[in-house]
Design a protein around this motif. Structure first.
Motif, short mmCIF file in Angstrom:
data_model
loop_
_atom_site.label_atom_id
_atom_site.label_comp_id
_atom_site.label_asym_id
_atom_site.label_seq_id
_atom_site.Cartn_x
_atom_site.Cartn_y
_atom_site.Cartn_z
N TRP A 231 64.37 52.78 -5.00
CA TRP A 231 63.73 54.08 -5.16
C TRP A 231 62.68 54.35 -4.10
O TRP A 231 62.53 55.48 -3.62
CB TRP A 231 63.15 54.23 -6.57
N LEU A 232 61.94 53.32 -3.70
CA LEU A 232 60.97 53.52 -2.61
C LEU A 232 61.70 53.95 -1.34
O LEU A 232 61.24 54.84 -0.62
CB LEU A 232 60.18 52.22 -2.35
N ALA B 229 58.63 44.88 -1.71
CA ALA B 229 59.11 45.31 -3.02
C ALA B 229 60.15 44.31 -3.50
O ALA B 229 61.20 44.17 -2.89
CB ALA B 229 59.68 46.71 -2.94
N GLU B 230 59.83 43.61 -4.58
CA GLU B 230 60.68 42.49 -4.96
C GLU B 230 61.82 42.89 -5.89
O GLU B 230 62.90 42.32 -5.83
CB GLU B 230 59.82 41.39 -5.61
N ARG B 231 61.57 43.86 -6.77
CA ARG B 231 62.63 44.25 -7.70
C ARG B 231 63.62 45.18 -6.99
O ARG B 231 63.22 46.07 -6.25
CB ARG B 231 62.03 44.95 -8.93
N ASP B 232 64.90 45.00 -7.25
CA ASP B 232 65.94 45.80 -6.61
C ASP B 232 65.74 47.30 -6.86
O ASP B 232 65.88 48.12 -5.96
CB ASP B 232 67.32 45.38 -7.12
N GLN B 233 65.40 47.62 -8.11
CA GLN B 233 65.20 49.03 -8.48
C GLN B 233 64.05 49.63 -7.69
O GLN B 233 64.15 50.73 -7.16
CB GLN B 233 64.88 49.12 -9.98
N THR B 234 62.93 48.91 -7.63
CA THR B 234 61.75 49.40 -6.91
C THR B 234 62.10 49.63 -5.45
O THR B 234 61.78 50.67 -4.86
CB THR B 234 60.61 48.36 -7.00
N ARG B 235 62.78 48.64 -4.87
CA ARG B 235 63.16 48.74 -3.46
C ARG B 235 64.03 49.95 -3.22
O ARG B 235 63.83 50.71 -2.28
CB ARG B 235 63.91 47.47 -3.07
N ILE C 84 59.13 47.91 3.07
CA ILE C 84 59.58 47.99 1.67
C ILE C 84 60.47 46.78 1.35
O ILE C 84 60.32 46.13 0.32
CB ILE C 84 60.33 49.31 1.42
#
Lengths: 140, 131
Positions: free
Chosen positions: A112-113, A104-110, A100
């Motif tokens: 939540w994943l 996952a490049e965006r902080d938010q995406t990272r 991850i």
């Protein structure tokens, strides 16, 4: 040979991110070490588990409730399965955490994943542990 | 070798492909592990519920998937040991390529009889007993 005018060994460009500020943590070092130590233990635990469950004495065809009851009547296999559960789940969770972080490049995406990953991992470890410790061969 | 991209230390070689395969097999095994804990948890529901779900593991298609699972776990284990040797053995980096072919050979040697015994019952059920 390629047509570039850069002979000699290739090199890695200098890191572009800014220097770390604040407290340094050894967490990544310990997680790196954990992957190797748990990996060695899991090679034995998991490969033996696969040979016993899938290959020996009819393999998966002979597995049913009575088979599980027979195995878990022995503390040896309870401890074996408990160690396998904890080590494999932590090893796998840490592996997915790395993946991850890589993709996952965006902080938010990272964020939540990883939250989904940690909740799923905690749920699975707790459930598996409870199942091993509260197993009742006379259920039903 | 003119097609190799300039400036790479790693891309395209055995090192990259073993690493890619390590990731793919790792993720696949992890998701199976969660499913496997859930199916085993059915022993706390009832023997019938557990036996019903375990019966799907004995069907020909899932049986074939189990061979894939064992192959994935075995590769991940062997390549993991190779990574450990590269990291901790002083001559590991020098022999990493030879170790790649070595784990490939060990994988095949173990998977051939392993596949036979894992699929034995399914083959006999579909094509009649061999004995």
């Amino acid at each position: 040979m390629s047509t570039t005018a850069q002979p000699g060994p290739v090199s890695i460009p200098a890191p572009r991110s800014t220097q770390r500020t604040g407290q340094r943590s050894n967490f990544e070092l310990y997680s790196w070490l954990f992957m190797r130590i748990s990996g060695i233990v899991l090679v034995f635990l998991v490969l033996a588990h696969l040979v016993i469950m899938n290959i020996l004495d009819g393999g998966v065809q002979r597995i049913n409730f009575a088979f599980v009851a027979g195995r878990w009547s022995s503390p040896f296999w309870q401890v074996w399965d408990l160690m396998m559960l904890w080590l494999a789940m932590l090893h796998g969770t840490n592996g997915l955490r790395t993946i991850i972080n890589d993709y996952a490049e965006r902080d938010q995406t990272r964020f939540w994943l990883k939250m989904i990953l940690y909740v799923a991992a905690a749920f699975t470890i707790i459930l598996g542990t409870l199942v091993i410790f509260t197993f009742d061969p006379n259920i039903g | 070798m003119a097609t190799l991209p300039v400036g790479t230390l790693y891309r395209g070689g055995e090192g990259m492909w073993t690493w890619v395969l390590h990731r793919i097999t790792g993720v696949a095994v992890f998701f199976f592990l969660i499913v496997h804990v859930l199916d085993t948890a059915l022993v706390r529901v009832s023997p019938e519920a557990y036996d019903l779900v375990i019966a799907t593991y004995k069907t020909p298609i899932v049986n074939l998937l189990e061979v894939g699972l064992v192959g994935a776990v075995l590769y991940h284990a062997l390549n993991g040991l190779r990574v450990i040797l590269v990291d901790f053995w002083s001559r590991g980096p020098r022999y990493q390529r030879q170790m790649t072919w070595a784990i490939g050979a060990v994988w095949i040697v173990l998977m051939v009889p392993g596949t036979f015994f894992m699929l034995k019952h399914t083959i006999e059920a579909m094509f009649g007993s061999t004995s």
